[in-house]
Scaffold this motif. Structure first.
Motif, PDB file in Angstrom:
ATOM      1  N   TYR A 108       8.681   6.531 -11.335  1.00  0.00           N
ATOM      2  CA  TYR A 108       8.281   5.191 -11.748  1.00  0.00           C
ATOM      3  C   TYR A 108       8.159   5.129 -13.265  1.00  0.00           C
ATOM      4  CZ  TYR A 108       3.553   7.104 -12.212  1.00  0.00           C
ATOM      5  OH  TYR A 108       2.461   7.848 -12.570  1.00  0.00           O
TER       6      TYR A 108
ATOM      7  N   VAL B 292       3.602  -1.285 -13.317  1.00  0.00           N
ATOM      8  CA  VAL B 292       4.381  -0.154 -12.820  1.00  0.00           C
ATOM      9  C   VAL B 292       5.683  -0.692 -12.253  1.00  0.00           C
ATOM     10  CG1 VAL B 292       4.455   1.693 -11.107  1.00  0.00           C
ATOM     11  CG2 VAL B 292       2.329   1.197 -12.293  1.00  0.00           C
TER      12      VAL B 292
ATOM     13  N   ILE C  14       3.439   6.318  -5.471  1.00  0.00           N
ATOM     14  CA  ILE C  14       3.235   6.437  -6.916  1.00  0.00           C
ATOM     15  C   ILE C  14       2.040   7.334  -7.206  1.00  0.00           C
ATOM     16  CG2 ILE C  14       2.542   5.156  -8.977  1.00  0.00           C
ATOM     17  CD1 ILE C  14       4.212   2.783  -7.748  1.00  0.00           C
ATOM     18  N   GLU C  15       0.942   7.103  -6.503  1.00  0.00           N
ATOM     19  CA  GLU C  15      -0.278   7.887  -6.728  1.00  0.00           C
ATOM     20  C   GLU C  15      -0.051   9.367  -6.455  1.00  0.00           C
ATOM     21  OE1 GLU C  15      -4.688   8.334  -4.761  1.00  0.00           O
ATOM     22  OE2 GLU C  15      -3.696   6.390  -4.679  1.00  0.00           O
ATOM     23  N   GLU C  16       0.715   9.671  -5.406  1.00  0.00           N
ATOM     24  CA  GLU C  16       0.995  11.060  -5.045  1.00  0.00           C
ATOM     25  C   GLU C  16       2.192  11.623  -5.803  1.00  0.00           C
ATOM     26  OE1 GLU C  16       1.521  10.906  -0.824  1.00  0.00           O
ATOM     27  OE2 GLU C  16      -0.605  10.482  -0.469  1.00  0.00           O
ATOM     28  N   ARG C  17       2.790  10.799  -6.678  1.00  0.00           N
ATOM     29  CA  ARG C  17       3.953  11.166  -7.498  1.00  0.00           C
ATOM     30  C   ARG C  17       5.108  11.669  -6.645  1.00  0.00           C
ATOM     31  NH1 ARG C  17       2.551  11.220 -13.055  1.00  0.00           N
ATOM     32  NH2 ARG C  17       0.331  10.969 -13.295  1.00  0.00           N
ATOM     33  N   ARG C  18       5.355  10.963  -5.560  1.00  0.00           N
ATOM     34  CA  ARG C  18       6.461  11.289  -4.672  1.00  0.00           C
ATOM     35  C   ARG C  18       7.695  10.449  -4.976  1.00  0.00           C
ATOM     36  NH1 ARG C  18       3.857  10.504   0.976  1.00  0.00           N
ATOM     37  NH2 ARG C  18       6.026  10.705   1.603  1.00  0.00           N
TER      38      ARG C  18
ATOM     39  N   ARG D 277       2.437   2.089  -3.423  1.00  0.00           N
ATOM     40  CA  ARG D 277       1.336   2.499  -4.307  1.00  0.00           C
ATOM     41  C   ARG D 277       0.915   3.932  -4.019  1.00  0.00           C
ATOM     42  NH1 ARG D 277      -0.447  -1.926  -7.100  1.00  0.00           N
ATOM     43  NH2 ARG D 277       0.013  -3.928  -6.122  1.00  0.00           N
ATOM     44  N   ARG D 278       0.905   4.295  -2.729  1.00  0.00           N
ATOM     45  CA  ARG D 278       0.558   5.663  -2.355  1.00  0.00           C
ATOM     46  C   ARG D 278       1.622   6.644  -2.848  1.00  0.00           C
ATOM     47  NH1 ARG D 278       0.492   6.605   3.586  1.00  0.00           N
ATOM     48  NH2 ARG D 278       2.169   8.057   3.273  1.00  0.00           N
TER      49      ARG D 278
ATOM     50  N   LYS E  83       5.944   3.125 -16.403  1.00  0.00           N
ATOM     51  CA  LYS E  83       4.807   2.266 -16.748  1.00  0.00           C
ATOM     52  C   LYS E  83       5.194   1.408 -17.943  1.00  0.00           C
ATOM     53  CE  LYS E  83       0.682   2.853 -16.139  1.00  0.00           C
ATOM     54  NZ  LYS E  83      -0.721   3.070 -16.009  1.00  0.00           N
TER      55      LYS E  83
ATOM     56  N   ARG F 147       0.826  -1.213   0.000  1.00  0.00           N
ATOM     57  CA  ARG F 147       0.000   0.000   0.000  1.00  0.00           C
ATOM     58  C   ARG F 147       0.865   1.271   0.000  1.00  0.00           C
ATOM     59  NH1 ARG F 147      -4.788   1.150   4.361  1.00  0.00           N
ATOM     60  NH2 ARG F 147      -5.626   2.965   3.317  1.00  0.00           N
TER      61      ARG F 147
END
Length: 70
Positions: A33, A40, A26-30, A23-24, A35, A20
């Motif tokens: 990564y 990912v 990546i989602e917050e672009r911190r 993934r967080r 694709k 988790r």
């Protein structure tokens, strides 16, 4: 030599967390990564940079004067 790219689960294992957390990130672009189709992948250097940027060094206090015992 080509850089190694890690899956989300591999990064989670490396960081000692659940999947988790990466993934967080990546989602917050911190974290950087890549694709690849639906997958990912995170470069090892991105994990190293992330850890280095968030490492807090200990503070060393130098005493210049000594207090007298009462």
């Amino acid at each position: 030599m080509a850089e190694r790219h890690l899956s989300v689960d591999q990064v989670a294992e490396l960081l000692g967390t659940t999947s988790r957390f990466p993934r967080r990130l990546i989602e917050e672009r911190r974290i950087r990564y890549v694709k690849v189709g639906r997958h990912v992948r995170i470069p090892e250097s991105a994990v190293d940079d992330f850890l280095r940027a968030r490492t807090v060094e200990p503070v060393r206090i130098r005493r210049t004067t000594y207090r007298r015992a009462a």
